[in-house]
Design a protein around this motif. Structure first.
Motif, PDB file in Angstrom:
ATOM      1  N   ALA A 261     -10.462  14.434   7.129  1.00 37.39           N
ATOM      2  CA  ALA A 261      -9.650  13.729   8.119  1.00 37.39           C
ATOM      3  C   ALA A 261      -9.975  14.281   9.504  1.00 37.39           C
ATOM      4  O   ALA A 261     -10.587  15.354   9.628  1.00 37.39           O
ATOM      5  N   PRO A 262      -9.589  13.581  10.579  1.00 35.86           N
ATOM      6  CA  PRO A 262      -9.756  14.136  11.926  1.00 35.86           C
ATOM      7  C   PRO A 262      -9.131  15.521  12.025  1.00 35.86           C
ATOM      8  O   PRO A 262      -8.129  15.809  11.353  1.00 35.86           O
ATOM      9  N   SER A 263      -9.692  16.382  12.842  1.00 33.08           N
ATOM     10  CA  SER A 263      -9.325  17.804  12.860  1.00 33.08           C
ATOM     11  C   SER A 263      -7.851  18.056  13.143  1.00 33.08           C
ATOM     12  O   SER A 263      -7.281  19.034  12.656  1.00 33.08           O
ATOM     13  N   SER A 264      -7.194  17.195  13.906  1.00 31.87           N
ATOM     14  CA  SER A 264      -5.794  17.415  14.251  1.00 31.87           C
ATOM     15  C   SER A 264      -4.826  16.711  13.301  1.00 31.87           C
ATOM     16  O   SER A 264      -3.617  16.742  13.512  1.00 31.87           O
ATOM     17  N   ILE A 265      -5.360  16.102  12.250  1.00 31.87           N
ATOM     18  CA  ILE A 265      -4.535  15.350  11.303  1.00 31.87           C
ATOM     19  C   ILE A 265      -4.546  16.043   9.949  1.00 31.87           C
ATOM     20  O   ILE A 265      -5.598  16.433   9.444  1.00 31.87           O
ATOM     21  N   THR A 266      -3.364  16.188   9.356  1.00 28.17           N
ATOM     22  CA  THR A 266      -3.230  16.749   8.016  1.00 28.17           C
ATOM     23  C   THR A 266      -2.826  15.653   7.041  1.00 28.17           C
ATOM     24  O   THR A 266      -1.796  14.999   7.243  1.00 28.17           O
ATOM     25  N   VAL A 267      -3.636  15.439   6.030  1.00 31.26           N
ATOM     26  CA  VAL A 267      -3.290  14.480   4.979  1.00 31.26           C
ATOM     27  C   VAL A 267      -2.389  15.185   3.976  1.00 31.26           C
ATOM     28  O   VAL A 267      -2.809  16.137   3.309  1.00 31.26           O
ATOM     29  N   ILE A 268      -1.148  14.735   3.898  1.00 24.34           N
ATOM     30  CA  ILE A 268      -0.189  15.340   2.976  1.00 24.34           C
ATOM     31  C   ILE A 268      -0.440  14.868   1.552  1.00 24.34           C
ATOM     32  O   ILE A 268      -0.363  15.637   0.598  1.00 24.34           O
ATOM     33  N   GLY A 269      -0.756  13.607   1.407  1.00 29.65           N
ATOM     34  CA  GLY A 269      -1.040  13.080   0.075  1.00 29.65           C
ATOM     35  C   GLY A 269      -0.946  11.577   0.074  1.00 29.65           C
ATOM     36  O   GLY A 269      -0.695  10.947   1.101  1.00 29.65           O
ATOM     37  N   GLY A 270      -1.149  10.993  -1.095  1.00 31.37           N
ATOM     38  CA  GLY A 270      -1.093   9.547  -1.179  1.00 31.37           C
ATOM     39  C   GLY A 270      -1.525   9.068  -2.552  1.00 31.37           C
ATOM     40  O   GLY A 270      -1.448   9.795  -3.537  1.00 31.37           O
ATOM     41  N   LYS A 271      -2.010   7.839  -2.612  1.00 32.49           N
ATOM     42  CA  LYS A 271      -2.401   7.227  -3.881  1.00 32.49           C
ATOM     43  C   LYS A 271      -3.606   6.336  -3.677  1.00 32.49           C
ATOM     44  O   LYS A 271      -3.670   5.572  -2.709  1.00 32.49           O
ATOM     45  N   THR A 272      -4.551   6.441  -4.594  1.00 31.44           N
ATOM     46  CA  THR A 272      -5.730   5.589  -4.583  1.00 31.44           C
ATOM     47  C   THR A 272      -5.559   4.455  -5.589  1.00 31.44           C
ATOM     48  O   THR A 272      -4.693   4.491  -6.462  1.00 31.44           O
ATOM     49  N   GLY A 273      -6.421   3.455  -5.480  1.00 29.00           N
ATOM     50  CA  GLY A 273      -6.440   2.372  -6.451  1.00 29.00           C
ATOM     51  C   GLY A 273      -7.756   1.627  -6.365  1.00 29.00           C
ATOM     52  O   GLY A 273      -8.219   1.328  -5.266  1.00 29.00           O
ATOM     53  N   THR A 274      -8.360   1.347  -7.517  1.00 31.01           N
ATOM     54  CA  THR A 274      -9.640   0.632  -7.538  1.00 31.01           C
ATOM     55  C   THR A 274      -9.751  -0.231  -8.783  1.00 31.01           C
ATOM     56  O   THR A 274      -9.580   0.258  -9.904  1.00 31.01           O
ATOM     57  N   THR A 275      -9.993  -1.503  -8.577  1.00 29.56           N
ATOM     58  CA  THR A 275     -10.410  -2.414  -9.646  1.00 29.56           C
ATOM     59  C   THR A 275     -11.392  -3.401  -9.027  1.00 29.56           C
ATOM     60  O   THR A 275     -11.498  -3.504  -7.799  1.00 29.56           O
ATOM     61  N   ASN A 276     -12.094  -4.136  -9.873  1.00 29.14           N
ATOM     62  CA  ASN A 276     -13.014  -5.144  -9.342  1.00 29.14           C
ATOM     63  C   ASN A 276     -12.277  -6.195  -8.531  1.00 29.14           C
ATOM     64  O   ASN A 276     -12.766  -6.664  -7.498  1.00 29.14           O
ATOM     65  N   ALA A 277     -11.090  -6.563  -8.994  1.00 26.25           N
ATOM     66  CA  ALA A 277     -10.319  -7.594  -8.305  1.00 26.25           C
ATOM     67  C   ALA A 277      -9.707  -7.089  -7.004  1.00 26.25           C
ATOM     68  O   ALA A 277      -9.623  -7.830  -6.016  1.00 26.25           O
ATOM     69  N   ALA A 278      -9.278  -5.844  -6.988  1.00 27.76           N
ATOM     70  CA  ALA A 278      -8.560  -5.299  -5.829  1.00 27.76           C
ATOM     71  C   ALA A 278      -9.487  -4.671  -4.797  1.00 27.76           C
ATOM     72  O   ALA A 278      -9.095  -4.499  -3.636  1.00 27.76           O
ATOM     73  N   GLY A 279     -10.694  -4.312  -5.202  1.00 27.56           N
ATOM     74  CA  GLY A 279     -11.529  -3.516  -4.324  1.00 27.56           C
ATOM     75  C   GLY A 279     -11.021  -2.081  -4.307  1.00 27.56           C
ATOM     76  O   GLY A 279     -10.433  -1.603  -5.283  1.00 27.56           O
ATOM     77  N   HIS A 280     -11.223  -1.402  -3.184  1.00 27.26           N
ATOM     78  CA  HIS A 280     -10.833   0.006  -3.069  1.00 27.26           C
ATOM     79  C   HIS A 280      -9.628   0.121  -2.136  1.00 27.26           C
ATOM     80  O   HIS A 280      -9.642  -0.403  -1.022  1.00 27.26           O
ATOM     81  N   CYS A 281      -8.590   0.825  -2.619  1.00 24.62           N
ATOM     82  CA  CYS A 281      -7.319   0.907  -1.902  1.00 24.62           C
ATOM     83  C   CYS A 281      -6.886   2.366  -1.752  1.00 24.62           C
ATOM     84  O   CYS A 281      -7.180   3.203  -2.609  1.00 24.62           O
TER      85      CYS A 281
END
Length: 321
Positions: A261-281
């Motif tokens: 991430a950019p140096s001044s930004i902290t990623v706390i967390g989240g959720k990924t998702g990937t299927t052929n229909a959805a693409g990458h999320c």
């Protein structure tokens, strides 16, 4: 675009009446709202008057400095200032893939208890090729706390079925709860057909609704704790009493250290998702150098590299706000 502040309000018109909406971040609203049927009918002055603590957006809010493919659905929301900083196709209904599991977690946390023992039935038998699984078998047991960790960190689809079948009494009833909860928190343009996000007819969400769902889930401390973890190790029990050790790593590239991430930004967390229909999320909770929180979401990216490059660009906008 500024967010609107939820107060006890009554708009008496032939088609619209809204009342008793609770404050930002609470897990429910007395009457759900729709960005399509409500906000487009109210002037900007009225929005300022009848405000809430939720960010709203009725049209694209883009930035020429952010390289974003036209196919992507993306949003960046400043939680403290209640402002939408970026929006592209956020009200378009798309396949959510495993971002679905955020709603699964939200419903499980609302209706279940972390120490509840879950027992696997035939519902955990998922045969779809390429589906992410932990390998659950009928008769296996673990707590809801364990299952939520596996669900959110590793994105195991069979863990989603385990949770739904036990917390809801059946998978179908749990899915009904997911749709009821979505309406209750104002996510009125989505519909869920399963608790894991594998492609299924009549299963869709918008990027804006994902912001609302994620924001609601963050009201549970355990949710924030889990999405911040880069890995998880636990032991669950087979039907015959033997133990199975689980050691999984996060699917989130920022938490794994694969992406920066950019140096001044902290990623706390989240959720990924990937299927052929959805693409990458990907949906994230991130904080700036002062600790101010933001939710960033990208859906329908064409591949993993595009997803993370676009997300990094979106996070960089935080440093300019």
């Amino acid at each position: 675009m500024k967010c609107i502040n939820k107060r006890l309000i009554t708009l008496v018109t032939a088609l619209l009446s809204i009342a008793s909406l609770t404050a930002c971040g609470s897990s429910s609203y007395a009457i759900p709202y729709s960005t399509e049927s409500v906000y487009t009918s109210i002037s900007s002055d009225m929005l300022d008057t009848f405000a809430s603590d939720l960010c709203v957006v009725g049209s694209d809010i883009t930035d020429s400095n952010i390289s974003m493919s036209k196919n992507s659905c993306a949003g960046l929301f400043d939680l403290n200032n209640r402002e939408t900083l970026y929006a592209l196709n956020v009200n378009e209904q798309v396949d959510p893939a495993s971002l679905t599991k955020i709603m699964t977690a939200l419903v499980a946390l609302k209706y279940g208890s972390l120490d509840q023992i879950l027992t696997a039935t035939k519902a955990v038998n998922i045969n779809e090729s390429g589906a992410q699984l932990i390998g659950l078998k009928e008769g296996d047991t673990m707590t809801l706390d364990q299952a939520l960790h596996i669900l959110l960190i590793y994105s195991a689809n069979d863990a989603g079925m385990l949770i739904a079948d036990n917390v809801g009494g059946s998978v179908d009833e749990f899915v009904n709860l997911m749709n009821e909860e979505a309406k209750e928190i104002g996510a009125t343009k989505c519909h869920f057909a399963n608790p894991h996000g594998l492609t299924q007819e009549d299963h869709y969400v918008t990027a804006y609704d994902m912001y609302l769902i994620f924001n609601a889930a963050m009201q549970y401390d355990v949710f924030q704790e889990i999405i911040n973890m880069s890995g998880y190790t636990t032991v669950y029990t087979r039907k015959d009493g033997s133990s199975v050790e689980v050691d999984v790593k996060s699917t989130n590239g920022y938490l794994r250290g694969d992406r920066q991430a950019p140096s001044s930004i902290t990623v706390i967390g989240g959720k990924t998702g990937t299927t052929n229909a959805a693409g990458h999320c990907l949906i994230l909770l991130a904080k700036d150098s002062s600790g101010n929180p933001y939710i960033a979401v990208i859906m329908r990216a064409e591949d993993g590299d595009t997803l993370y490059s676009e997300m990094t660009a979106l996070l960089y906008k935080i440093t300019q706000s």
